[in-house]
Design an enzyme around this catalytic site. Structure first.
Site, short mmCIF file in Angstrom:
data_model
loop_
_atom_site.label_atom_id
_atom_site.label_comp_id
_atom_site.label_asym_id
_atom_site.label_seq_id
_atom_site.Cartn_x
_atom_site.Cartn_y
_atom_site.Cartn_z
N TYR A 273 -10.71 -11.76 -10.24
CA TYR A 273 -10.39 -11.00 -9.03
C TYR A 273 -9.13 -10.16 -9.21
O TYR A 273 -9.13 -8.94 -8.97
CB TYR A 273 -10.23 -11.91 -7.80
CG TYR A 273 -9.53 -11.15 -6.71
CD1 TYR A 273 -10.22 -10.19 -5.98
CD2 TYR A 273 -8.16 -11.29 -6.50
CE1 TYR A 273 -9.57 -9.40 -5.04
CE2 TYR A 273 -7.50 -10.50 -5.58
CZ TYR A 273 -8.22 -9.57 -4.85
OH TYR A 273 -7.57 -8.77 -3.96
N ASP B 162 -13.54 -10.97 -4.02
CA ASP B 162 -12.89 -12.12 -3.38
C ASP B 162 -13.83 -12.67 -2.30
O ASP B 162 -14.98 -12.26 -2.21
CB ASP B 162 -11.55 -11.70 -2.78
CG ASP B 162 -11.73 -10.82 -1.57
OD1 ASP B 162 -12.79 -10.15 -1.47
OD2 ASP B 162 -10.84 -10.79 -0.71
N GLN C 222 -5.64 -16.88 -1.55
CA GLN C 222 -5.83 -17.98 -0.58
C GLN C 222 -4.73 -18.01 0.48
O GLN C 222 -4.41 -19.08 1.01
CB GLN C 222 -5.87 -19.33 -1.32
CG GLN C 222 -7.00 -19.43 -2.32
CD GLN C 222 -8.35 -19.41 -1.65
OE1 GLN C 222 -8.77 -20.38 -1.06
NE2 GLN C 222 -9.05 -18.28 -1.74
N ARG D 209 0.83 -1.20 0.00
CA ARG D 209 0.00 0.00 0.00
C ARG D 209 0.86 1.25 0.00
O ARG D 209 0.35 2.37 0.07
CB ARG D 209 -0.95 0.01 1.21
CG ARG D 209 -2.07 -0.99 1.04
CD ARG D 209 -3.06 -0.96 2.20
NE ARG D 209 -4.17 -1.88 1.93
CZ ARG D 209 -5.06 -2.26 2.83
NH1 ARG D 209 -4.96 -1.82 4.07
NH2 ARG D 209 -6.03 -3.09 2.51
N CYS E 211 -15.96 -7.84 9.59
CA CYS E 211 -17.02 -8.71 9.04
C CYS E 211 -16.43 -10.08 8.76
O CYS E 211 -16.43 -10.57 7.63
CB CYS E 211 -17.58 -8.09 7.76
SG CYS E 211 -19.08 -8.88 7.16
N GLU F 20 -0.95 -9.26 -5.06
CA GLU F 20 -2.25 -9.91 -5.27
C GLU F 20 -2.12 -11.40 -5.55
O GLU F 20 -2.94 -12.20 -5.11
CB GLU F 20 -3.02 -9.22 -6.40
CG GLU F 20 -3.48 -7.81 -6.06
CD GLU F 20 -4.44 -7.76 -4.88
OE1 GLU F 20 -5.02 -8.79 -4.52
OE2 GLU F 20 -4.60 -6.66 -4.31
N GLY G 29 3.26 -22.23 -0.94
CA GLY G 29 2.23 -23.11 -1.48
C GLY G 29 1.68 -22.63 -2.82
O GLY G 29 2.00 -21.54 -3.29
#
Length: 388
Positions: free
Chosen positions: A136, A154, A58, A41, A208, A53, A97
């Site tokens: 995305y 996402d 995941q 950022r 959230c 990104e 991964g």
DNA sequence: CATTCGTGGTT
DNA sequence: TAACCAAGAAT
């Protein structure tokens, strides 16, 4: 038009222009005051946004940060990425991964060098053609780096919108994403699209949340239909995943008289494609009657190590001597399968013609090699027990 | 559209 | 512990 159709079809009523405007202001004010200070950022370089990104797919923010810093430091430009060796890339990605992500990034870097003169494309449709970039990521990069009003939907965004609008669609289905994208096209702030998308994600990541969700703490609770109607526990709707299949392998660490260990390259497709593990023999491949029904207490049976020696001799043209007892049993969980590794140590007696898939590596050079985590676990087990 | 791709953390 | 979750894409 197409927009309205998709929302109407799913019985979703969009807010009034006034309410949408109010929502944007409320959300962005909260974001301005509470956004996390993340490395990606602090830049507007589309290359850096892109790298972040891909890593964040995941994968949790805290996990990504050190990988991101090292990756950008080592490969600061698209050209550097395009010219990097696969070994370099995999070492930078080791432990993250989903290794196809970094292989795809190299392909995409070459696409950019050849088709866009080394400059990251700004057109959304061009970005979408890059290997490893889907709906995305294309939306995230174009909105954040270029200020375009593109949705970046996402898991966070779907969860947030599900609760705000009481959406009953299953968010685990691929087709559902398009519905949320059309909602975002209505909601997104045309003046600050990148911040708007990131604000929704930050909201999903910090307030959230999937669990321990307290809707009354949300800065946009007044817009939250499921909160106002006390139905928030029902959202999002998400089908449960099928449980993982378990596989048991006899895993053999062969050591030669130079103190090197033997590794085998995996096939270029499938799990851990092209990566190195010790010799792994599927327990199902052992022929002897009844062994498949043996409990784990029986793996020490000397007949097992004898048959493993035979299989290794046939398969790899290697004569080895196994210890009767395994060094230990390791477990590794993937997203859709689970490995149980019964680890034996073996001594090399004779090596004839060597397969090109085999590689001898000394423990002193482990940190120079790229190993997937299951291999690291075996290395650690052998390493630990060798100290004594 | 469903499955296949890692890994670490939480509950 | 088993299940679930995390800024998804390719097949």
């Amino acid at each position: 038009m197409k927009q309205k159709d998709l929302l109407e079809k799913n019985k979703i009523t969009m807010w009034s222009e006034e309410k949408v405007s109010d929502f944007r202001a409320t959300l962005l004010q909260w974001y301005d005051e509470n956004k996390r200070d993340l490395p990606w950022r602090r830049t507007s370089d589309p290359y850096c946004i892109w790298v972040s990104e891909i890593m964040l797919q995941q994968t949790q923010v805290d996990t990504v940060i050190p990988y991101y810093e090292r990756f950008i430091e080592t490969l600061p430009t698209i050209e550097a990425l395009a010219n990097a060796s696969e070994a370099t890339l995999l070492k930078l990605w080791e432990g993250l991964g989903y290794y196809s992500r970094v292989r795809n990034m190299k392909v995409a870097a070459n696409q950019i060098m050849e088709e866009h003169q080394g400059k990251f494309p700004e057109e959304h449709k061009d970005v979408l053609t890059l290997k490893g970039i889907g709906p995305y990521t294309a939306g995230a990069v174009t909105s954040i780096a270029f200020g375009q009003p593109q949705p970046a939907v996402d898991g966070n965004v779907m969860r947030v919108l599900s609760r705000l609008f009481e959406i009953d669609l299953d968010i685990s289905k691929a087709s559902t994403r398009k519905v949320f994208e059309e909602m975002i096209r209505c909601l997104i702030d045309p003046n600050r699209p990148g911040d708007f998308n990131q604000a929704l994600m930050d909201l999903g990541a910090t307030i959230c949340t999937p669990k321990n969700y307290s809707p009354e703490k949300s800065p946009v609770k007044d817009f939250n239909a499921s909160y106002l109607n006390e139905t928030w526990e029902n959202y999002p709707v998400k089908k449960k995943k099928t449980k993982v299949t378990e596989q048991t392998y006899y895993t053999v660490m062969v050591k030669n008289d130079l103190g090197e260990y033997l590794y085998k390259k995996r096939p270029n497709k499938g799990v851990l494609a092209g990566m190195y593990t010790p010799l792994m023999i599927d327990r199902e491949d052992l022929n002897e009657e009844g062994w498949k029904s043996f409990s784990q207490d029986d793996v020490c049976d000397s007949r097992v190590s004898q048959e493993l020696e035979l299989i290794i001799s046939k398969s790899y043209d290697l004569k080895v001597k196994l210890n009767d007892q395994p060094k230990g049993i390791l477990s590794h969980v993937f997203s859709h399968l689970k490995w149980e590794l019964i680890v034996f140590e073996a001594e090399l007696l004779e090596e004839d013609t060597r397969s090109s898939q085999l590689k001898w590596i000394h423990a002193d050079r482990f940190d120079e090699e790229m190993f997937p985590v299951p291999t690291q676990k075996v290395n650690d087990l052998i390493d630990t027990l060798t100290l004594f």
